[in-house]
Write a protein that holds these residues in place. Structure first.
Motif, PDB file in Angstrom:
ATOM      1  N   ALA A 169       0.831  -1.210   0.000  1.00  0.00           N
ATOM      2  CA  ALA A 169       0.000   0.000   0.000  1.00  0.00           C
ATOM      3  C   ALA A 169       0.864   1.258   0.000  1.00  0.00           C
ATOM      4  N   GLU A 170       1.943   1.244   0.775  1.00  0.00           N
ATOM      5  CA  GLU A 170       2.844   2.401   0.829  1.00  0.00           C
ATOM      6  C   GLU A 170       3.529   2.611  -0.515  1.00  0.00           C
ATOM      7  N   ASN A 171       3.936   1.509  -1.141  1.00  0.00           N
ATOM      8  CA  ASN A 171       4.544   1.597  -2.463  1.00  0.00           C
ATOM      9  C   ASN A 171       3.573   2.193  -3.479  1.00  0.00           C
ATOM     10  N   ARG A 172       2.350   1.668  -3.491  1.00  0.00           N
ATOM     11  CA  ARG A 172       1.358   2.131  -4.470  1.00  0.00           C
ATOM     12  C   ARG A 172       1.077   3.623  -4.321  1.00  0.00           C
ATOM     13  N   ALA A 173       0.908   4.076  -3.083  1.00  0.00           N
ATOM     14  CA  ALA A 173       0.580   5.482  -2.853  1.00  0.00           C
ATOM     15  C   ALA A 173       1.712   6.392  -3.308  1.00  0.00           C
ATOM     16  N   ALA A 174       2.947   6.043  -2.956  1.00  0.00           N
ATOM     17  CA  ALA A 174       4.077   6.886  -3.328  1.00  0.00           C
ATOM     18  C   ALA A 174       4.308   6.883  -4.839  1.00  0.00           C
ATOM     19  N   VAL A 175       4.190   5.710  -5.456  1.00  0.00           N
ATOM     20  CA  VAL A 175       4.423   5.617  -6.895  1.00  0.00           C
ATOM     21  C   VAL A 175       3.335   6.358  -7.663  1.00  0.00           C
ATOM     22  N   GLU A 176       2.096   6.292  -7.203  1.00  0.00           N
ATOM     23  CA  GLU A 176       1.014   6.997  -7.883  1.00  0.00           C
ATOM     24  C   GLU A 176       1.211   8.512  -7.781  1.00  0.00           C
ATOM     25  N   SER A 177       1.620   8.987  -6.615  1.00  0.00           N
ATOM     26  CA  SER A 177       1.900  10.423  -6.471  1.00  0.00           C
ATOM     27  C   SER A 177       3.059  10.839  -7.370  1.00  0.00           C
ATOM     28  N   PHE A 178       4.065  10.008  -7.438  1.00  0.00           N
ATOM     29  CA  PHE A 178       5.220  10.304  -8.286  1.00  0.00           C
ATOM     30  C   PHE A 178       4.820  10.302  -9.763  1.00  0.00           C
ATOM     31  N   ARG A 179       3.996   9.333 -10.154  1.00  0.00           N
ATOM     32  CA  ARG A 179       3.540   9.273 -11.547  1.00  0.00           C
ATOM     33  C   ARG A 179       2.811  10.546 -11.933  1.00  0.00           C
ATOM     34  N   ARG A 180       1.885  10.974 -11.096  1.00  0.00           N
ATOM     35  CA  ARG A 180       1.130  12.201 -11.404  1.00  0.00           C
ATOM     36  C   ARG A 180       2.061  13.406 -11.506  1.00  0.00           C
ATOM     37  N   ALA A 181       3.012  13.497 -10.593  1.00  0.00           N
ATOM     38  CA  ALA A 181       3.934  14.633 -10.600  1.00  0.00           C
ATOM     39  C   ALA A 181       4.801  14.628 -11.855  1.00  0.00           C
ATOM     40  N   LEU A 182       5.248  13.448 -12.292  1.00  0.00           N
ATOM     41  CA  LEU A 182       6.050  13.366 -13.520  1.00  0.00           C
ATOM     42  C   LEU A 182       5.234  13.809 -14.730  1.00  0.00           C
ATOM     43  N   GLU A 183       3.999  13.344 -14.808  1.00  0.00           N
ATOM     44  CA  GLU A 183       3.185  13.651 -15.985  1.00  0.00           C
ATOM     45  C   GLU A 183       2.797  15.129 -16.044  1.00  0.00           C
ATOM     46  N   THR A 184       2.554  15.734 -14.886  1.00  0.00           N
ATOM     47  CA  THR A 184       2.206  17.164 -14.893  1.00  0.00           C
ATOM     48  C   THR A 184       3.445  18.041 -14.985  1.00  0.00           C
ATOM     49  N   GLY A 185       4.577  17.504 -14.523  1.00  0.00           N
ATOM     50  CA  GLY A 185       5.804  18.286 -14.536  1.00  0.00           C
ATOM     51  C   GLY A 185       5.848  19.374 -13.487  1.00  0.00           C
ATOM     52  N   ASP A 186       4.976  19.294 -12.506  1.00  0.00           N
ATOM     53  CA  ASP A 186       4.898  20.323 -11.470  1.00  0.00           C
ATOM     54  C   ASP A 186       6.053  20.137 -10.475  1.00  0.00           C
ATOM     55  N   PRO A 187       6.983  21.102 -10.388  1.00  0.00           N
ATOM     56  CA  PRO A 187       8.138  20.957  -9.495  1.00  0.00           C
ATOM     57  C   PRO A 187       7.743  20.775  -8.029  1.00  0.00           C
ATOM     58  N   GLN A 188       6.702  21.476  -7.570  1.00  0.00           N
ATOM     59  CA  GLN A 188       6.306  21.360  -6.166  1.00  0.00           C
ATOM     60  C   GLN A 188       5.746  19.977  -5.870  1.00  0.00           C
ATOM     61  N   GLU A 189       4.966  19.426  -6.800  1.00  0.00           N
ATOM     62  CA  GLU A 189       4.451  18.066  -6.611  1.00  0.00           C
ATOM     63  C   GLU A 189       5.598  17.066  -6.529  1.00  0.00           C
ATOM     64  N   LEU A 190       6.615  17.270  -7.355  1.00  0.00           N
ATOM     65  CA  LEU A 190       7.771  16.385  -7.308  1.00  0.00           C
ATOM     66  C   LEU A 190       8.508  16.521  -5.987  1.00  0.00           C
ATOM     67  N   LEU A 191       8.695  17.752  -5.521  1.00  0.00           N
ATOM     68  CA  LEU A 191       9.369  17.959  -4.238  1.00  0.00           C
ATOM     69  C   LEU A 191       8.596  17.307  -3.091  1.00  0.00           C
ATOM     70  N   ASP A 192       7.273  17.299  -3.192  1.00  0.00           N
ATOM     71  CA  ASP A 192       6.450  16.730  -2.132  1.00  0.00           C
ATOM     72  C   ASP A 192       6.601  15.217  -2.032  1.00  0.00           C
ATOM     73  N   VAL A 193       6.864  14.557  -3.157  1.00  0.00           N
ATOM     74  CA  VAL A 193       6.915  13.091  -3.155  1.00  0.00           C
ATOM     75  C   VAL A 193       8.338  12.549  -3.098  1.00  0.00           C
ATOM     76  N   LEU A 194       9.329  13.374  -3.458  1.00  0.00           N
ATOM     77  CA  LEU A 194      10.715  12.919  -3.448  1.00  0.00           C
ATOM     78  C   LEU A 194      11.342  13.131  -2.076  1.00  0.00           C
ATOM     79  N   ALA A 195      12.100  12.138  -1.612  1.00  0.00           N
ATOM     80  CA  ALA A 195      12.888  12.329  -0.397  1.00  0.00           C
ATOM     81  C   ALA A 195      13.970  13.374  -0.682  1.00  0.00           C
ATOM     82  N   PRO A 196      14.337  14.197   0.282  1.00  0.00           N
ATOM     83  CA  PRO A 196      15.344  15.238   0.036  1.00  0.00           C
ATOM     84  C   PRO A 196      16.657  14.691  -0.507  1.00  0.00           C
TER      85      PRO A 196
END
Length: 293
Positions: A169-196
């Motif tokens: 479940a943790e994998n699915r949630a993180a990967v789905e958030s990452f997928r959406r951020a990649l497709e939109t290209g939104d830098p803030q969405e990417l920062l929210d899902v990526l570990a520092p």
């Protein structure tokens, strides 16, 4: 070769492929090793073999070890970073935690740091629980030497392997958030899902653009992503090497496979294979197994 010998090989085939793939990190080379194993098995009087599984594992290990030594020399001259050849796997592989960890991109990258004999010993002992005596016969060492090699390999792997398993479940949630951020290209969405301190390893094989060194840090990764992927980007979730991944397409064409490592609900590691020669095994599921059929 009689029908019994053929049935024996078929029954152990997935196990033998997984042994070879774990040692080589290449599905194409693992298939070649299986072909070599089959040819040697065909010349054996199977009725005189007490433990057929052990005998086949021994043949496979010897062939894989020979090939691994040759591959080590070629990989030293590889253009850019070398990553394992990703294989699309059925969801049930992810359900087998032991199997999924042993063939994960993260683990295969760690195993690449071992010397060939260390890798063979580690894979046989730690992944497949093969006895020291059988391993000694397979790698041409004494049981005492194999024990020392196994201890050294375990220490090296323990220092570099991922810290803990992550729930589906943790994998699915993180990967789905990452997928959406990649497709939109939104830098803030990417920062929210990526570990520092996220780390990206990318493999273009000198054919496609890839970072020559690991890209460390969310800001650097976003800059690399924005400058390196041109075209309409779409991502399809998949199970690759028993773990979460994205099949990345640019303008509808497969650009690469991005295996994703998740820690604490965020993306901590990315393994992006763009080399076209390594994308042949993402069209259909690859059978992997820790045990025989």
């Amino acid at each position: 070769m009689d029908a019994s010998s053929t049935e024996t090989f078929v029954a152990h085939r997935n196990l033998l492929f997984t042994v070879a793939y774990g040692m080589l990190g290449s599905a194409a080379d693992a298939e070649d090793v299986l072909q070599e194993t089959w040819l040697r098995w065909a010349g054996v009087d199977a009725e005189r073999v007490a433990d057929r599984r052990a005998y086949l594992v021994r043949i496979t290990t010897r062939q894989a070890l020979n090939r691994l030594r040759a591959l080590k020399r070629r990989r030293e001259a590889y253009v850019g970073q070398w990553l394992p050849e990703p294989v699309l796997t059925a969801p049930d592989v992810a359900d087998d935690v032991e199997l999924a960890e042993s063939v994960s991109m993260a683990m295969l990258v760690v195993l690449e740091r071992l010397a060939p004999t260390e890798r063979a010993v580690f894979v046989l002992r730690e992944v497949f629980d093969v006895g020291y005596g059988e391993i000694a016969a397979a790698v041409g060492k004494s049981p005492a030497a194999v024990r020392q090699i196994a201890h050294r390999a375990r220490r090296h792997v323990a220092a570099r392997r991922p810290l803990r398993a992550v729930s589906a479940a943790e994998n699915r949630a993180a990967v789905e958030s990452f997928r959406r951020a990649l497709e939109t290209g939104d830098p803030q969405e990417l920062l929210d899902v990526l570990a520092p301190d996220v780390v990206l390893l990318s493999d273009g094989g000198g054919v496609k653009q890839a970072a020559p060194e690991p890209v460390v840090g969310a800001d650097r990764l976003i800059a690399f992503y924005r400058g390196g992927l041109e075209g309409a980007l779409t991502c399809e979730p998949a199970t690759v090497n028993g773990g979460p991944a994205l099949l990345v397409r640019l303008d509808g064409e497969l650009d690469g496979v991005m295996a994703v490592r998740v820690e604490d609900g965020r993306v901590a590691g990315l393994y992006y294979v763009r080399n076209p020669a390594k994308l042949r095994h993402v069209a259909g599921g690859t059978p992997l197994a820790l045990r025989s059929a």
